[in-house]
Motif scaffolding. Structure first.
Motif, short mmCIF file in Angstrom:
data_model
loop_
_atom_site.label_atom_id
_atom_site.label_comp_id
_atom_site.label_asym_id
_atom_site.label_seq_id
_atom_site.Cartn_x
_atom_site.Cartn_y
_atom_site.Cartn_z
N THR A 101 40.31 45.27 -53.71
CA THR A 101 39.15 46.33 -53.53
C THR A 101 39.71 47.30 -52.52
O THR A 101 39.66 47.02 -51.66
CB THR A 101 38.03 45.52 -53.03
N GLN A 119 36.15 57.79 -59.31
CA GLN A 119 36.29 58.38 -60.85
C GLN A 119 37.60 58.91 -61.02
O GLN A 119 38.09 58.73 -62.13
CB GLN A 119 35.12 59.15 -61.20
N VAL A 122 40.21 56.12 -61.26
CA VAL A 122 39.97 55.34 -62.58
C VAL A 122 40.61 56.37 -63.55
O VAL A 122 41.34 55.93 -64.72
CB VAL A 122 38.59 55.09 -62.79
N ASP A 126 43.57 55.27 -66.14
CA ASP A 126 43.21 55.29 -67.77
C ASP A 126 44.24 55.98 -68.54
O ASP A 126 44.79 55.88 -69.54
CB ASP A 126 41.81 55.75 -68.10
N SER A 157 41.90 45.44 -65.26
CA SER A 157 41.05 46.88 -65.54
C SER A 157 41.07 47.46 -64.14
O SER A 157 41.21 47.00 -63.20
CB SER A 157 39.40 46.04 -65.69
N VAL A 158 40.62 48.87 -64.07
CA VAL A 158 40.36 49.60 -63.11
C VAL A 158 39.00 50.19 -63.11
O VAL A 158 38.55 50.76 -63.93
CB VAL A 158 41.51 50.73 -63.13
N THR A 159 38.11 49.97 -61.87
CA THR A 159 36.76 50.16 -62.08
C THR A 159 36.21 50.83 -60.94
O THR A 159 37.05 50.60 -59.69
CB THR A 159 35.69 49.09 -62.42
N ALA A 160 35.27 51.48 -60.90
CA ALA A 160 34.61 52.39 -59.68
C ALA A 160 33.32 51.95 -59.66
O ALA A 160 32.14 52.50 -60.08
CB ALA A 160 34.74 53.82 -59.89
N PRO A 161 32.84 51.06 -58.74
CA PRO A 161 31.30 50.64 -58.55
C PRO A 161 30.83 51.55 -57.84
O PRO A 161 29.46 51.76 -57.92
CB PRO A 161 31.80 49.32 -57.63
N VAL A 166 37.36 51.55 -55.28
CA VAL A 166 37.92 51.25 -56.64
C VAL A 166 38.42 49.87 -56.69
O VAL A 166 38.87 49.30 -55.74
CB VAL A 166 39.15 52.11 -56.84
N THR A 169 41.36 44.82 -61.11
CA THR A 169 41.41 43.40 -61.51
C THR A 169 42.74 42.93 -62.27
O THR A 169 43.15 43.77 -63.25
CB THR A 169 40.15 42.97 -62.36
#
Length: 534
Positions: A101, A119, A122, A126, A157-161, A166, A169
């Motif tokens: 994180t 974003q 990500v 992607d 995965s790569v995510t943006a809460p 960022v 996982t």
């Protein structure tokens, strides 16, 4: 007009001229004002693209390093690959090493004025992960095990809460993960610029958050970068214009430096180094050694699909003679496919001896008692790890001829050379590698694992046992256990001999004595944000 008026006008013009002279940079950064200074870096070959994600060569990264930033960075001030914050201010590793994180810098903008945020990170990942169809993001599978949908891809995965966080996982722990993220190919580009320029991104435009903005590119001549006035590191960069100048010949490049046409250069001929150290107008730099030059075989092509042929040719290269003739002693013979400075280098492995009699016996056992005819490809441009590629090729040609192996040498310009090797078009080739991140994974897995075929594994070598060992070494967090695994890997590679490891070089650079703040990085590329000219 009176004489007094003429005199007054002339005085005004002279004063203006002096002011303008004080504000201009001059071709080599001679101004005393930091705002107007220019630094020209002389190099042997041109960049292939300004999109760091699509290239694998150091000449491209040398430039993109200064346009873009990565999430984390190496400690360039200490010439180290230790990890420091960059676009990410901090990070937390949880779930047994499978979740990273990152907290991001707030308020930073790309050079096109669009916001840097989670974003954007990500979007970049992607783009790379979904690159299988194009196959143009070669470094991504080399470091992360594949593209999206591939079983070997370590990133789940790569995510943006939120805008400033960022989360990566992973499917399994990855010991070199942080060091991989600091590598030049994983710098963050402006999503808006990628969408705007499409196929021309990296050709006519390159937009990051780095210290310098892209201005112009004259192919095989110069790339010009200008100061990013909104750079997020306060007080940097220290010079206003950074120019990368192509001068293919090492001696010509050195003459350009002595004549004041450039300020700094790499690719110094080893034979010139001793004379430079006595010149008080110049300063000599040594890049911390983390490289290898090698002779590679495409193991899918006959006769190089025969291990005895490869072992025989390992015995027919006079490494000591090459070092004496073309490195002036500023290198050591290579044994393993990674340098001794790295974790896990196996000192117990004995090098193949230079033994032409034994080499001929092995060739006979392989079914080639009279030798064979083949082609050796080499780059036309000098590299840090091989300053005289043609001369090295001719040395190999000579000694191979003594065991009946007739060699035709073909030279190819740098960017075309990379493309040819990537597509498997060379049965035998001279190449080298400067490590990207200071981890053994970046040599053994990146260059010789089956996952890297089609990117940096130009030998198209595949060994399932080696693959399993290297994946286990990636997933292991204990250095001692990693060392044991890399020992096994190096034994396999020594016996299978997909390469002839040639030398570990000590690259030398030279610049004007007026340059301050320049510290060569072991990775072969470094930022110029802290470099100045007196």
């Amino acid at each position: 007009m009176t004489r007094k008026s003429v005199t007054l006008i002339l005085s005004v013009f002279m004063a203006l001229a002096m002011i303008l002279a004080g504000c201009s940079s001059g071709g080599s950064g001679s101004s005393s004002s930091s705002a107007g200074k220019t630094l020209i870096f002389g190099r042997g070959a041109d960049t292939t693209s300004l999109d760091p994600a699509v290239v694998t060569d150091g000449e491209s990264f040398r430039v993109t390093q200064n346009i873009f930033d990565t999430l984390v960075s190496y400690d360039y001030s200490k010439q180290s690959t230790s990890i420091l914050p960059s676009l990410a201010t901090s990070w937390k590793i949880t779930n047994g090493g499978k979740v990273y994180t990152f907290n991001l810098q707030n308020g930073i903008k790309f050079q096109d004025g669009t916001p840097f945020n989670a974003q954007a990170v990500v979007y970049n990942f992607d783009r790379w992960m979904n690159g299988k169809a194009s196959g143009k993001f070669a470094y991504f599978p080399s470091m992360f095990g594949g593209y999206k949908g591939d079983a070997g891809l370590v990133i789940q995965s790569v995510t943006a809460p939120n805008a400033n966080t960022v989360v990566f996982t992973l499917k399994r722990p990855s010991a070199p993960f942080l060091k991989n993220l600091a590598m030049s190919p994983f710098a963050i580009s402006s999503p808006a610029a990628i969408k705007k320029y499409g196929k021309n991104y990296g050709v006519t435009a390159a937009v990051g958050t780095g210290a310098y903005s892209f201005k112009s590119w004259k192919r095989n001549d110069t790339i010009t970068l200008t100061k990013n006035k909104n750079y997020w590191k306060k007080g940097l960069p220290k010079i206003s214009t950074l120019i990368f100048k192509v001068i293919p010949d090492n001696s010509s490049r050195l003459n350009a430096l002595k004549n004041g046409e450039i300020d700094l250069m790499d690719g110094v001929n080893p034979s010139d180094v001793a004379g430079l150290k006595g010149n008080n107008q110049l300063q000599v730099y040594t890049r911390p050694p983390m490289n290898i030059a090698y002779l590679g075989f495409n193991v899918t092509m006959k006769p190089f699909n025969n291990v005895k042929v490869r072992q025989a040719l390992n015995m027919a290269v006079d490494k000591s003679g090459i070092i004496k003739a073309f490195y002036n002693g500023q290198a050591q013979p290579a044994v393993n496919p990674m340098p001794p400075s790295l974790l896990g280098y196996d000192k117990s492995i004995k090098p193949y001896p230079y033994d032409l009699t034994q080499a001929k016996k092995l060739l006979a056992q392989a079914g080639f008692p009279n030798g064979f005819t083949t082609t050796l490809y080499t780059m036309s441009n000098p590299r840090d790890y091989i300053p005289e590629p043609m001369n090295v090729a001719q040395s190999i040609q000579s000694t191979f001829g003594k065991i009946g192996v007739k060699v035709k040498i073909v030279t190819v310009e740098w960017s075309s050379y990379i493309d040819k090797l990537t597509k498997g078009g060379a049965p035998m080739y001279i190449m080298g590698w400067t490590g990207d991140n200071g981890d053994p994974d970046n040599f053994l897995y990146t260059l010789l694992d089956k996952d890297a075929i089609g990117s940096n594994n130009f030998s198209f070598y595949s060994n399932n046992q080696l693959h399993n060992i290297l994946i286990a070494a990636q997933s292991e967090t204990s250095d001692a256990k990693r060392v044991a695994l890399y020992d096994q890997a190096q034994v396999i590679l020594h016996n299978d001999a997909p390469w002839v490891p040639l030398v570990y070089a000590n690259p030398v650079l030279v610049g004007k004595s007026t340059i301050t703040g320049y510290k060569p990085s072991p990775t072969g590329t470094e930022p110029f944000d802290a470099v100045n000219i007196k």
